[in-house]
Design a protein around this motif. Sequence first.
Motif, PDB file in Angstrom:
ATOM      1  N   ASP A  10       0.591  -1.292   0.201  1.00 55.66           N
ATOM      2  CA  ASP A  10       0.209   0.059  -0.192  1.00 55.66           C
ATOM      3  C   ASP A  10       0.885   1.286   0.083  1.00 55.66           C
ATOM      4  O   ASP A  10       0.541   2.180   0.585  1.00 55.66           O
ATOM      5  N   SER A  11       1.896   1.269  -1.048  1.00 52.29           N
ATOM      6  CA  SER A  11       2.779   2.268  -0.770  1.00 52.29           C
ATOM      7  C   SER A  11       2.213   3.659  -0.867  1.00 52.29           C
ATOM      8  O   SER A  11       2.524   4.552  -0.279  1.00 52.29           O
ATOM      9  N   ILE A  12       1.468   3.632  -1.850  1.00 50.94           N
ATOM     10  CA  ILE A  12       0.919   5.131  -2.319  1.00 50.94           C
ATOM     11  C   ILE A  12      -0.107   5.669  -1.355  1.00 50.94           C
ATOM     12  O   ILE A  12       0.024   6.761  -0.883  1.00 50.94           O
ATOM     13  N   GLN A  13      -0.878   4.712  -0.812  1.00 55.07           N
ATOM     14  CA  GLN A  13      -1.869   5.357   0.269  1.00 55.07           C
ATOM     15  C   GLN A  13      -1.350   5.716   1.522  1.00 55.07           C
ATOM     16  O   GLN A  13      -1.504   6.527   2.116  1.00 55.07           O
ATOM     17  N   ARG A  14      -0.158   4.810   2.053  1.00 57.94           N
ATOM     18  CA  ARG A  14       0.402   4.919   3.221  1.00 57.94           C
ATOM     19  C   ARG A  14       1.301   6.432   3.140  1.00 57.94           C
ATOM     20  O   ARG A  14       1.379   7.092   3.946  1.00 57.94           O
ATOM     21  N   THR A  15       2.064   6.521   1.992  1.00 59.92           N
ATOM     22  CA  THR A  15       2.856   7.669   1.739  1.00 59.92           C
ATOM     23  C   THR A  15       1.784   8.788   1.692  1.00 59.92           C
ATOM     24  O   THR A  15       2.123   9.873   2.458  1.00 59.92           O
ATOM     25  N   TRP A  16       0.685   8.847   0.956  1.00 61.18           N
ATOM     26  CA  TRP A  16      -0.198   9.963   1.008  1.00 61.18           C
ATOM     27  C   TRP A  16      -0.593  10.172   2.416  1.00 61.18           C
ATOM     28  O   TRP A  16      -0.667  11.401   2.937  1.00 61.18           O
ATOM     29  N   ALA A  17      -0.819   9.314   3.349  1.00 54.86           N
ATOM     30  CA  ALA A  17      -1.446   9.535   4.706  1.00 54.86           C
ATOM     31  C   ALA A  17      -0.082  10.202   5.533  1.00 54.86           C
ATOM     32  O   ALA A  17      -0.691  11.324   6.057  1.00 54.86           O
ATOM     33  N   PHE A  18       0.959   9.932   5.279  1.00 51.76           N
ATOM     34  CA  PHE A  18       2.045  10.686   6.143  1.00 51.76           C
ATOM     35  C   PHE A  18       2.258  11.894   5.358  1.00 51.76           C
ATOM     36  O   PHE A  18       2.466  12.942   6.218  1.00 51.76           O
ATOM     37  N   PHE A  69       6.545  20.528  15.246  1.00 52.21           N
ATOM     38  CA  PHE A  69       7.743  20.673  14.330  1.00 52.21           C
ATOM     39  C   PHE A  69       8.365  19.117  14.291  1.00 52.21           C
ATOM     40  O   PHE A  69       8.820  18.804  12.954  1.00 52.21           O
ATOM     41  N   ALA A  70       8.603  18.605  15.351  1.00 55.69           N
ATOM     42  CA  ALA A  70       9.154  17.290  15.596  1.00 55.69           C
ATOM     43  C   ALA A  70       8.255  16.333  14.559  1.00 55.69           C
ATOM     44  O   ALA A  70       8.776  15.226  14.057  1.00 55.69           O
ATOM     45  N   MET A  71       6.780  16.493  14.766  1.00 50.05           N
ATOM     46  CA  MET A  71       6.036  15.688  14.115  1.00 50.05           C
ATOM     47  C   MET A  71       6.085  15.920  12.576  1.00 50.05           C
ATOM     48  O   MET A  71       6.096  14.867  11.851  1.00 50.05           O
ATOM     49  N   VAL A  72       6.363  16.783  11.962  1.00 50.15           N
ATOM     50  CA  VAL A  72       6.669  17.069  10.672  1.00 50.15           C
ATOM     51  C   VAL A  72       7.820  16.348  10.168  1.00 50.15           C
ATOM     52  O   VAL A  72       7.822  15.469   9.285  1.00 50.15           O
ATOM     53  N   VAL A  73       8.756  16.437  11.104  1.00 50.89           N
ATOM     54  CA  VAL A  73      10.220  15.709  10.755  1.00 50.89           C
ATOM     55  C   VAL A  73      10.000  14.370  10.641  1.00 50.89           C
ATOM     56  O   VAL A  73      10.247  13.473   9.629  1.00 50.89           O
ATOM     57  N   VAL A  74       9.232  13.549  11.538  1.00 47.27           N
ATOM     58  CA  VAL A  74       9.206  12.347  11.791  1.00 47.27           C
ATOM     59  C   VAL A  74       8.226  11.803  10.823  1.00 47.27           C
ATOM     60  O   VAL A  74       8.241  10.630   9.967  1.00 47.27           O
ATOM     61  N   LEU A  75       7.025  12.651  10.365  1.00 43.26           N
ATOM     62  CA  LEU A  75       5.975  12.024   9.609  1.00 43.26           C
ATOM     63  C   LEU A  75       6.767  12.185   8.053  1.00 43.26           C
ATOM     64  O   LEU A  75       6.340  11.163   7.199  1.00 43.26           O
ATOM     65  N   THR A  76       7.724  13.007   7.688  1.00 44.13           N
ATOM     66  CA  THR A  76       8.082  13.233   6.329  1.00 44.13           C
ATOM     67  C   THR A  76       9.016  12.269   6.243  1.00 44.13           C
ATOM     68  O   THR A  76       9.283  11.628   5.200  1.00 44.13           O
ATOM     69  N   MET A  77       9.975  11.721   7.383  1.00 38.36           N
ATOM     70  CA  MET A  77      10.629  10.477   7.178  1.00 38.36           C
ATOM     71  C   MET A  77      10.049   9.256   6.913  1.00 38.36           C
ATOM     72  O   MET A  77      10.394   8.491   5.980  1.00 38.36           O
ATOM     73  N   LEU A  78       8.734   8.866   7.877  1.00 44.33           N
ATOM     74  CA  LEU A  78       7.803   7.882   7.397  1.00 44.33           C
ATOM     75  C   LEU A  78       7.362   7.902   6.183  1.00 44.33           C
ATOM     76  O   LEU A  78       7.218   6.964   5.385  1.00 44.33           O
ATOM     77  N   ALA A  79       6.951   9.114   5.389  1.00 42.90           N
ATOM     78  CA  ALA A  79       6.638   9.215   4.134  1.00 42.90           C
ATOM     79  C   ALA A  79       7.650   8.787   3.243  1.00 42.90           C
ATOM     80  O   ALA A  79       7.316   7.895   2.269  1.00 42.90           O
TER      81      ALA A  79
END
Lengths: 229, 213
Positions: free
Chosen positions: B47-55, B182-192
């Motif tokens: 589910d790469s596309i859906q998961r990446t979109w979510a992040f 801000f920390a969440m932005v960093v973590v979420l973009t790394m997970l994306a």
Amino acid sequence: MSRSNEFYNRPVADLSLVSCHNCDLLQRLPPLASGGSARCPRCNEEIRRRREDSLHRTLALAIAAALLYVVANSVPMLGLTVVGREASTTVFGGAMQLWADRRDTVSALVLFTAMIAPALQIGFMLAIVLGALRESPRRWVGVLLRHHRLTRIWSMIEVMMLGVLVALTKIADYATVVPGLALFVLGALVFVLAAMQSGFDPDEVWERIEWAADADVASEAAGTVLPQA
Amino acid sequence: MSAAPSTAMQHGLQNCGACGLLSLPAPGVEKGHCPRCAEPVAFRKRDSIQRTWAFVIAAAICYIPANVLPVLTTTTATGTDSDTILQGVILLWSPTGWPLSLIVLIASIIIPSAKIAVMAYLLVTVQRGSIRNNEQRIRLFRTVEFIGRWSMVDVFVDTFTAALVQLQPLMSVEPGPGLFFFAMVVVLTMLAVESFDPRLIWDAASEQGVHYG
């Protein structure tokens, strides 16, 4: 060990057959000389690079990194004085201060990326190299190596180092900043970690790890897929 | 290679993301395990596309409070000051401090927003089955993968500033609510970035038999 379990795929017999992890192009790797590298012809990703004397160099650097890590985290990193008052902290102290200020999530993130992940990165590397240097490396070496990539991504010593330097500059407006010993050790650690990581050749370890490739299934699988280039 | 280039997936082979071993899944098994290192392997990330979109969407949402709310609150004898990330950059800007100010500006404002934009662009082009600019797109992805961790810089800056400047009653610095986002932005973009499968960029080209390189 039999790996005919349905959860396990069947390996291809010809280990020179690889696919690019960035674009999945199937290709045959030429034999690489020590220090040589191979890139994907389609997307230019580096597929393999042979490092010279990888295991022993990595072991030396990992031991150095472990020592520097212990020092960097046990002595004060920076101190400051203002009108006779003094303050100093370590990396752990910084994270604890955040916790005290009720920023739990950020505190945990700082603790993880600046202390736990680097410790795992160094510890895993030590275990991997020591395990791989044994006559017949066991599968647990592979298990650690498999997870090593994540510890590397989340270990942010070098990013923290820059953050500390910026913080120092900011604070210099209010108080006299005294760089602690740990700050210099930390600087050295950044370089040792980078050298350790770039000199490490995971493929050499994978090739040494003992695993039971089922020969019959492998040749059958290979027969169905190998287009001779 | 003289033969037409083809992908491992077209030959029914799965590439292990951890050890690089190619293997053949058992018939009817979509998602197996690597026989050498036991890593779960699949033709493409699940589910790469859906998961990446979510992040990416979650990161974009967090990006707003991250920039609007203060990340540091400074209390001195003269009063209380709250600084957002951008105000921190401006404060740092001086004849001697501008290189560091620039680093924070790039790491904290430009990289996170560029990462969100790049990931959204990659997702849209993959979903539309685009086969143009593949080489530029894979280069963008590698760049984002490589520089992503550096946006953590500001979190560390604020942590150590707050930890050190505890000189009550003269002065104290406390982290503000913006730091969390801000920390969440960093973590979420790394997970994306982690959940995106770069091989999707090339799949449309492979299906249509377009050759590169």
